[in-house]
Motif scaffolding. Structure first.
Motif, PDB file in Angstrom:
ATOM      1  N   GLU A 218      82.766  20.573  47.358  1.00 10.20           N
ATOM      2  CA  GLU A 218      81.737  19.546  47.582  1.00 10.20           C
ATOM      3  C   GLU A 218      80.561  20.130  48.346  1.00 10.20           C
ATOM      4  O   GLU A 218      79.396  19.951  47.961  1.00 10.20           O
ATOM      5  N   PHE A 219      80.865  20.848  49.432  1.00  8.07           N
ATOM      6  CA  PHE A 219      79.784  21.435  50.216  1.00  8.07           C
ATOM      7  C   PHE A 219      79.074  22.525  49.438  1.00  8.07           C
ATOM      8  O   PHE A 219      77.835  22.623  49.481  1.00  8.07           O
ATOM      9  N   PHE A 220      79.813  23.370  48.743  1.00  9.46           N
ATOM     10  CA  PHE A 220      79.185  24.453  47.989  1.00  9.46           C
ATOM     11  C   PHE A 220      78.172  23.895  46.993  1.00  9.46           C
ATOM     12  O   PHE A 220      77.072  24.430  46.844  1.00  9.46           O
ATOM     13  N   ARG A 221      78.537  22.808  46.286  1.00 12.03           N
ATOM     14  CA  ARG A 221      77.602  22.192  45.332  1.00 12.03           C
ATOM     15  C   ARG A 221      76.395  21.615  46.066  1.00 12.03           C
ATOM     16  O   ARG A 221      75.253  21.770  45.629  1.00 12.03           O
ATOM     17  N   TYR A 222      76.666  20.925  47.169  1.00  6.72           N
ATOM     18  CA  TYR A 222      75.595  20.300  47.953  1.00  6.72           C
ATOM     19  C   TYR A 222      74.606  21.353  48.445  1.00  6.72           C
ATOM     20  O   TYR A 222      73.383  21.184  48.349  1.00  6.72           O
ATOM     21  N   PHE A 223      75.145  22.443  48.952  1.00 11.71           N
ATOM     22  CA  PHE A 223      74.330  23.479  49.588  1.00 11.71           C
ATOM     23  C   PHE A 223      73.494  24.241  48.569  1.00 11.71           C
ATOM     24  O   PHE A 223      72.330  24.582  48.834  1.00 11.71           O
ATOM     25  N   THR A 224      74.062  24.521  47.408  1.00 15.69           N
ATOM     26  CA  THR A 224      73.354  25.342  46.420  1.00 15.69           C
ATOM     27  C   THR A 224      72.437  24.529  45.518  1.00 15.69           C
ATOM     28  O   THR A 224      71.618  25.110  44.792  1.00 15.69           O
ATOM     29  N   ASP A 226      70.443  22.056  46.764  1.00 10.94           N
ATOM     30  CA  ASP A 226      69.417  21.462  47.612  1.00 10.94           C
ATOM     31  C   ASP A 226      68.044  21.799  47.039  1.00 10.94           C
ATOM     32  O   ASP A 226      67.798  22.935  46.615  1.00 10.94           O
ATOM     33  N   SER A 227      67.165  20.831  47.020  1.00  6.17           N
ATOM     34  CA  SER A 227      65.842  21.069  46.430  1.00  6.17           C
ATOM     35  C   SER A 227      64.808  20.161  47.085  1.00  6.17           C
ATOM     36  O   SER A 227      65.146  19.203  47.786  1.00  6.17           O
ATOM     37  N   TRP A 228      63.569  20.488  46.820  1.00  7.67           N
ATOM     38  CA  TRP A 228      62.461  19.651  47.267  1.00  7.67           C
ATOM     39  C   TRP A 228      61.560  19.348  46.085  1.00  7.67           C
ATOM     40  O   TRP A 228      60.937  20.242  45.514  1.00  7.67           O
ATOM     41  N   ARG A 229      61.548  18.088  45.671  1.00 10.46           N
ATOM     42  CA  ARG A 229      60.743  17.640  44.544  1.00 10.46           C
ATOM     43  C   ARG A 229      60.965  18.514  43.302  1.00 10.46           C
ATOM     44  O   ARG A 229      60.028  18.928  42.624  1.00 10.46           O
ATOM     45  N   GLY A 230      62.262  18.802  43.058  1.00  7.78           N
ATOM     46  CA  GLY A 230      62.629  19.574  41.878  1.00  7.78           C
ATOM     47  C   GLY A 230      62.594  21.069  42.061  1.00  7.78           C
ATOM     48  O   GLY A 230      62.996  21.811  41.159  1.00  7.78           O
ATOM     49  N   ARG A 231      62.143  21.550  43.223  1.00  6.68           N
ATOM     50  CA  ARG A 231      62.086  22.986  43.472  1.00  6.68           C
ATOM     51  C   ARG A 231      63.315  23.418  44.269  1.00  6.68           C
ATOM     52  O   ARG A 231      63.529  22.927  45.387  1.00  6.68           O
ATOM     53  N   PRO A 232      64.132  24.339  43.749  1.00  2.00           N
ATOM     54  CA  PRO A 232      65.315  24.808  44.492  1.00  2.00           C
ATOM     55  C   PRO A 232      64.895  25.434  45.815  1.00  2.00           C
ATOM     56  O   PRO A 232      63.867  26.123  45.891  1.00  2.00           O
ATOM     57  N   LEU A 233      65.695  25.207  46.850  1.00  2.00           N
ATOM     58  CA  LEU A 233      65.384  25.722  48.181  1.00  2.00           C
ATOM     59  C   LEU A 233      66.312  26.868  48.550  1.00  2.00           C
ATOM     60  O   LEU A 233      67.537  26.739  48.498  1.00  2.00           O
ATOM     61  N   ASP A 238      69.357  25.661  57.433  1.00  2.00           N
ATOM     62  CA  ASP A 238      69.889  25.013  58.637  1.00  2.00           C
ATOM     63  C   ASP A 238      69.617  23.508  58.631  1.00  2.00           C
ATOM     64  O   ASP A 238      70.416  22.716  59.141  1.00  2.00           O
ATOM     65  N   LYS A 239      68.501  23.095  58.034  1.00  2.00           N
ATOM     66  CA  LYS A 239      68.226  21.667  57.876  1.00  2.00           C
ATOM     67  C   LYS A 239      69.294  21.013  57.000  1.00  2.00           C
ATOM     68  O   LYS A 239      69.788  19.918  57.294  1.00  2.00           O
TER      69      LYS A 239
END
Length: 440
Positions: A218-224, A226-233, A238-239
């Protein structure tokens, strides 16, 4: 008093309270807050800790210093994750220095999140600690850090941080700005966390987590994802971690013990501006993501954080807010014998509030008062940078370094030995931060 003057006075009082009540309460909290005590028989010891160091291997010397400090704290394991091209070189450094329990892992592409997950999958201890490759721990650091986990509701935490002051009697302007930035940041984090447990960001420079919170698909999917307005981060890791811990009902605690202060380095040149922009963009993106997708931030539990972190973030640029306060007071007292006395008093108060968070540092290094006026000016410039960052949130690059370049081998085979000799020679002249050094 005419109606207009009454209105202006009311606005001035409201804005003063909104802007400075957090400063006054924060001062009181910072002075009287007490750190978490170390238990005689602690629940967790260093044998329960795995340290993960995701590194770009930008500096062989800096990484060597970092691993030397971490190894001296005797964790059960240290997992270093770098580009595949540099795994062999990092292994040779660790072998020559006989660092304890170090394993070096490789990834094809430098991506901090993927590096962290690659190591997380190999963690078998109850506590995992993430550490950047430019942090330096004091003696027995883990003993103080682990004290936060005596409370079973605590899922993650960190400690105080400090930018390493360059050697010499006087430092340069950029080094002072870095010191000032982190002193203010840590002051804010300690005070908000002490009042209601809230924190804007649990800094990734060094942070500890209960392994069971993060070691899951669950965390691995959540962490990888993560994006901002469709852009992968790749940035803002840390946020994302902070948000995940809070959203799953865990508490985050900052250990404020003065014996657990880590040191770090920041750019001491104009590249510091790029770092500031990256941090500012991460701040806006992280807070907006929480406000859009989570509910904990507006719960009664984190009432102080709601005011300081999420509502208070809009008090920028400071030049505009402080200018408005000055203008309102000037108009309210127009024609009064106390007009300029009151305005001068307000200016003095504003300057004091911009200096108060630096007092601990200035007591240690009074010669740095030389840069204080320039630092105050930059604090106003930083507000303008915040607005620019807000307008450029789709820029998700690191800003101060090129990951593509750092993915290449740091040296050819013929150059490995000279590089190792240089790193190790510089390392021998380095002294880890001692408790006495941090307290002085």
């Amino acid at each position: 008093m005419p109606a207009m003057e009454n209105l202006l006075l009311t606005l001035w009082i409201a804005l003063m309270l909104f802007r400075y009540i957090r400063t006054i309460v924060g001062m009181y909290t910072y002075i009287f807050y007490r750190p978490k005590p170390i238990q005689t028989t602690p629940t967790y010891t260093t044998n329960d800790v795995t340290v993960i160091v995701p590194t770009t291997f930008k500096s062989a010397t800096e990484l060597t210093h970092c691993l030397r400090c971490i190894s001296a704290c005797s964790p059960a394991a240290i997992l270093v994750v770098t580009a595949v091209a540099n795994v062999s070189l990092v292994e040779q450094i660790c072998s020559l220095k006989t660092f304890r329990s170090v394993e070096v892992l490789g990834v094809e592409k430098l991506n901090k999140r993927l590096q962290m997950i690659k190591a997380l999958k190999q963690v078998n201890t109850d506590i995992v600690v993430f550490a950047d490759d430019d942090v330096f721990w004091p003696e027995q650091y883990l003993h103080y850090l682990l004290a936060i986990f005596e409370d079973p509701s605590v899922g993650a935490g960190g400690t105080r941080q400090r930018v390493r002051r360059n050697s010499g009697l006087f430092i340069n302007f950029w080094n002072f700005l870095g010191i000032s930035y982190l002193e203010r940041r840590v002051w804010n984090n300690i005070t908000t966390n002490a009042i209601d447990g809230s924190i804007s960001t649990l800094s990734g420079r060094t942070s500890a987590y209960r392994t069971r919170i993060l070691k899951s698909e669950e965390f691995f999917r959540y962490f990888t994802n993560d994006s901002w307005r469709g852009r992968p981060l790749n940035t803002d890791d840390d946020k994302c971690l902070t948000r995940y811990v809070y959203s799953h009902g865990w508490a985050i605690v900052i250990q404020a013990d003065s014996r657990s202060v880590i040191e770090t380095t920041l750019e001491d040149n104009p590249k510091f501006i790029s770092q500031c922009l990256r941090w500012a963009r991460a701040h806006w993106r992280g807070n907006f993501t929480v406000m859009e997708n989570e509910t904990y931030w507006r719960s009664g539990r984190y009432w102080w954080g709601l005011y300081v972190v999420y509502v208070g973030q809009f008090q920028t640029p400071a030049l505009l807010v402080d200018g408005l306060l000055f203008g309102l007071l000037y108009c309210v007292l127009q024609g009064s014998a106390f007009q300029w006395s009151a305005c001068y008093a307000l200016i003095c108060w504003m300057l004091f509030t911009k200096t108060a968070k630096l007092i601990p540092h200035l007591l240690r290094y009074p010669q740095d008062l030389l840069w204080l006026p320039a630092g105050i000016v930059f604090s106003y410039v930083h507000g303008i940078l915040n607005i620019y960052a807000l307008l450029t949130l789709t820029n998700t690059t690191w800003g101060s370094q090129s990951l593509a370049v750092l993915e290449r081998a740091r040296a050819t085979q013929e150059a490995v030995v000279p590089l190792l000799q240089t790193a190790l020679c510089e390392n021998e002249n380095y002294q880890e931060p001692k408790i006495g050094m941090l307290l002085k």
